[in-house]
Write a protein that holds these residues in place. Structure first.
Motif, PDB file in Angstrom:
ATOM      1  N   VAL A 165       0.850  -1.204   0.000  1.00  0.00           N
ATOM      2  CA  VAL A 165       0.000   0.000   0.000  1.00  0.00           C
ATOM      3  C   VAL A 165       0.886   1.255   0.000  1.00  0.00           C
ATOM      4  CG1 VAL A 165      -1.596   1.350   1.452  1.00  0.00           C
ATOM      5  CG2 VAL A 165      -2.010  -1.098   1.072  1.00  0.00           C
ATOM      6  N   ILE A 166       1.972   1.185   0.765  1.00  0.00           N
ATOM      7  CA  ILE A 166       2.873   2.349   0.834  1.00  0.00           C
ATOM      8  C   ILE A 166       3.575   2.552  -0.515  1.00  0.00           C
ATOM      9  CG2 ILE A 166       4.990   3.230   1.924  1.00  0.00           C
ATOM     10  CD1 ILE A 166       3.925   1.893   4.556  1.00  0.00           C
ATOM     11  N   GLY A 167       4.023   1.457  -1.137  1.00  0.00           N
ATOM     12  CA  GLY A 167       4.663   1.565  -2.462  1.00  0.00           C
ATOM     13  C   GLY A 167       3.709   2.149  -3.487  1.00  0.00           C
ATOM     14  N   MET A 168       2.467   1.708  -3.435  1.00  0.00           N
ATOM     15  CA  MET A 168       1.469   2.216  -4.388  1.00  0.00           C
ATOM     16  C   MET A 168       1.177   3.695  -4.118  1.00  0.00           C
ATOM     17  SD  MET A 168      -2.140   0.488  -5.310  1.00  0.00           S
ATOM     18  CE  MET A 168      -3.392   1.394  -6.202  1.00  0.00           C
ATOM     19  N   THR A 169       1.113   4.051  -2.841  1.00  0.00           N
ATOM     20  CA  THR A 169       0.859   5.447  -2.454  1.00  0.00           C
ATOM     21  C   THR A 169       1.940   6.366  -3.035  1.00  0.00           C
ATOM     22  OG1 THR A 169      -0.187   4.729  -0.396  1.00  0.00           O
ATOM     23  CG2 THR A 169       0.667   6.991  -0.457  1.00  0.00           C
ATOM     24  N   LYS A 170       3.191   5.968  -2.890  1.00  0.00           N
ATOM     25  CA  LYS A 170       4.297   6.811  -3.363  1.00  0.00           C
ATOM     26  C   LYS A 170       4.279   6.919  -4.886  1.00  0.00           C
ATOM     27  CE  LYS A 170       7.247   6.067   0.641  1.00  0.00           C
ATOM     28  NZ  LYS A 170       7.322   7.476   1.066  1.00  0.00           N
ATOM     29  N   THR A 171       3.986   5.808  -5.544  1.00  0.00           N
ATOM     30  CA  THR A 171       3.962   5.821  -7.009  1.00  0.00           C
ATOM     31  C   THR A 171       2.816   6.682  -7.529  1.00  0.00           C
ATOM     32  OG1 THR A 171       4.938   3.637  -7.029  1.00  0.00           O
ATOM     33  CG2 THR A 171       3.845   4.336  -9.060  1.00  0.00           C
ATOM     34  N   LYS A 174       3.553  10.264  -7.231  1.00  0.00           N
ATOM     35  CA  LYS A 174       4.399  10.762  -8.335  1.00  0.00           C
ATOM     36  C   LYS A 174       3.601  10.935  -9.612  1.00  0.00           C
ATOM     37  CE  LYS A 174       9.124   9.479  -7.465  1.00  0.00           C
ATOM     38  NZ  LYS A 174      10.286   8.684  -7.724  1.00  0.00           N
ATOM     39  N   GLU A 175       2.782   9.936  -9.927  1.00  0.00           N
ATOM     40  CA  GLU A 175       2.096   9.947 -11.223  1.00  0.00           C
ATOM     41  C   GLU A 175       0.960  10.971 -11.287  1.00  0.00           C
ATOM     42  OE1 GLU A 175       0.695   6.274 -12.800  1.00  0.00           O
ATOM     43  OE2 GLU A 175       2.608   5.245 -12.507  1.00  0.00           O
ATOM     44  N   LEU A 176       0.267  11.148 -10.158  1.00  0.00           N
ATOM     45  CA  LEU A 176      -0.994  11.906 -10.218  1.00  0.00           C
ATOM     46  C   LEU A 176      -0.886  13.337  -9.693  1.00  0.00           C
ATOM     47  CD1 LEU A 176      -3.505   9.124  -9.041  1.00  0.00           C
ATOM     48  CD2 LEU A 176      -2.703   9.653 -11.349  1.00  0.00           C
ATOM     49  N   GLY A 177       0.274  13.665  -9.124  1.00  0.00           N
ATOM     50  CA  GLY A 177       0.436  15.011  -8.552  1.00  0.00           C
ATOM     51  C   GLY A 177       0.098  16.103  -9.547  1.00  0.00           C
ATOM     52  N   ARG A 178       0.524  15.929 -10.782  1.00  0.00           N
ATOM     53  CA  ARG A 178       0.262  16.952 -11.810  1.00  0.00           C
ATOM     54  C   ARG A 178      -1.200  17.035 -12.204  1.00  0.00           C
ATOM     55  NH1 ARG A 178       5.050  15.178 -12.760  1.00  0.00           N
ATOM     56  NH2 ARG A 178       6.749  16.645 -13.019  1.00  0.00           N
ATOM     57  N   LYS A 179      -1.943  15.984 -11.870  1.00  0.00           N
ATOM     58  CA  LYS A 179      -3.363  15.953 -12.264  1.00  0.00           C
ATOM     59  C   LYS A 179      -4.274  16.460 -11.141  1.00  0.00           C
ATOM     60  CE  LYS A 179      -2.998  12.282 -15.596  1.00  0.00           C
ATOM     61  NZ  LYS A 179      -2.173  11.515 -16.060  1.00  0.00           N
ATOM     62  N   GLN A 233      -5.415  22.677   3.488  1.00  0.00           N
ATOM     63  CA  GLN A 233      -4.176  23.035   4.187  1.00  0.00           C
ATOM     64  C   GLN A 233      -3.071  21.998   3.980  1.00  0.00           C
ATOM     65  OE1 GLN A 233      -7.227  23.334   5.431  1.00  0.00           O
ATOM     66  NE2 GLN A 233      -7.449  25.314   6.435  1.00  0.00           N
ATOM     67  N   ALA A 234      -3.441  20.786   3.549  1.00  0.00           N
ATOM     68  CA  ALA A 234      -2.436  19.724   3.360  1.00  0.00           C
ATOM     69  C   ALA A 234      -2.056  19.559   1.885  1.00  0.00           C
ATOM     70  CB  ALA A 234      -2.973  18.402   3.915  1.00  0.00           C
ATOM     71  N   SER A 235      -2.307  20.587   1.089  1.00  0.00           N
ATOM     72  CA  SER A 235      -2.154  20.421  -0.366  1.00  0.00           C
ATOM     73  C   SER A 235      -0.704  20.206  -0.816  1.00  0.00           C
ATOM     74  CB  SER A 235      -2.759  21.621  -1.101  1.00  0.00           C
ATOM     75  OG  SER A 235      -2.058  22.784  -0.725  1.00  0.00           O
ATOM     76  N   TYR A 236       0.268  20.464   0.074  1.00  0.00           N
ATOM     77  CA  TYR A 236       1.679  20.251  -0.324  1.00  0.00           C
ATOM     78  C   TYR A 236       2.245  18.967   0.284  1.00  0.00           C
ATOM     79  CZ  TYR A 236       6.029  21.952  -2.369  1.00  0.00           C
ATOM     80  OH  TYR A 236       7.148  22.092  -3.153  1.00  0.00           O
ATOM     81  N   ILE A 237       1.378  18.161   0.865  1.00  0.00           N
ATOM     82  CA  ILE A 237       1.811  16.870   1.424  1.00  0.00           C
ATOM     83  C   ILE A 237       1.394  15.799   0.429  1.00  0.00           C
ATOM     84  CG2 ILE A 237       1.574  15.269   3.364  1.00  0.00           C
ATOM     85  CD1 ILE A 237       0.896  17.623   5.137  1.00  0.00           C
ATOM     86  N   ASN A 238       2.358  15.116  -0.140  1.00  0.00           N
ATOM     87  CA  ASN A 238       2.053  14.156  -1.205  1.00  0.00           C
ATOM     88  C   ASN A 238       3.039  12.998  -1.174  1.00  0.00           C
ATOM     89  OD1 ASN A 238       0.899  13.083  -3.579  1.00  0.00           O
ATOM     90  ND2 ASN A 238       2.370  14.180  -4.875  1.00  0.00           N
TER      91      ASN A 238
END
Ligand code: NDP
Length: 250
Positions: A165-171, A174-179, A233-238
């Motif tokens: 779950v943690i590996g998927m979260t990090k991936t 990365k992939e969806l931050g721009r979206k 308020q958490a928009s920069y936590i990813n």
């Protein structure tokens, strides 16, 4: 940017898997209280009915769907039943089937991986197109576990799933931050639910004694972290994991 931490989710739509009881129920309750529309997805029709009646005063904000997260068709049907698009997804449904590795069978392995890891894929994949396309405030919060970070005796299946779950979260972070998404995990320590509350008082006290903050976690400790991660308020936590465990592994 507001610094008001009385979170308001008016007009936001959340989905909580495994939300009919335990931690998921508390997460649903707190999102409802903060004004969100909430769809609870859970396995058992009886548990859903009970949750619906307990959340009666929020009936105008509440949708429920009987879903088996291990079953892709069931997830597709739940997506089709949704009355709204999605802003916030909390992947919380999970099970344990504990056995030492020597005794662990394929059945326990498959059940835990299918629910806790593949279930998260099934739900997230099927819901992906239902997220509000124009929103820059899309949130995926995955409930992992302290066990996914540090392992635990008798939980090879559960630790593997929760680390996955943690590996998927990090991936996905990365992939969806721009979206317009943030994707984070919460790793609970030992949290009191109806099941644990039924354990002998001495056992609970012994367990609490191992936690630096000298208490077991409450379901609201996890819900609070989820609301924070879902907030503006958490928009920069990813792509991170927030441990909510009283410091048990220190
Ligand atoms: P509960 O068993 O109280 O709640 C989990 C919910 O998920 C139940 O309603 C359960 O339904 C549902 N569920 C199980 N399998 C499926 C499925 N295939 N499809 C849909 N729903 C399903 O657990 P907790 O509240 O204790 O745990 C919630 C999450 O937190 C889990 O991911 C767990 O691993 C994690 N966690 C919990 C900790 C704790 O101390 N409680 C510690 C660390 C992590 P049903 O009961 O009908 O099967």
């Amino acid at each position: 940017m507001s610094s008001n931490l009385n979170f308001s989710f008016n007009g936001k739509n959340a989905i909580i898997t495994g939300g009919a009881q335990g931690i998921g129920f508390q997460i649903a309750l707190q999102f409802l209280t903060a004004g969100a529309n909430v769809s609870i997805w859970d396995y058992s029709a009886d548990a859903l009915e009970k949750a619906k009646s307990e959340l009666g005063k929020f009936s105008g904000q509440l949708h429920t769907a009987q879903v088996d997260v291990t079953n892709r068709e069931s997830c597709q049907k739940a997506v089709a039943s949704l009355p709204w698009n999605v802003d916030i997804l909390v992947n919380n449904a999970g099970i344990t089937r504990d056995k030492s590795f020597a005794k662990l069978g394929a059945e326990e392995w498959d059940a835990v991986i299918n629910t806790n890891l593949t279930g998260l894929f099934n739900v997230t994949k099927n819901l992906f197109e239902k997220f509000n396309a124009s929103s820059s405030h899309k949130r995926i919060i995955n409930i992992s576990s302290v066990v996914g970070l540090y392992g635990n005796f008798g939980q090879a299946n559960y630790a593997a799933a929760k680390a996955g779950v943690i590996g998927m979260t990090k991936t996905l972070g990365k992939e969806l931050g721009r979206k317009g998404f943030t994707v984070n995990a919460v790793a609970p320590g030992f949290i009191m639910t109806a099941m644990t509350k039924a354990m002998p008082k001495e056992v609970l006290e012994q367990m609490a004694g191992k936690v630096p903050v000298a208490r077991l976690g409450e379901t609201s400790d996890i819900a609070n972290a989820c609301l924070f991660l879902a907030s503006e308020q958490a928009s920069y936590i990813n792509g991170t994991v927030i441990s909510v465990d009283g410091g048990i592994v220190l």
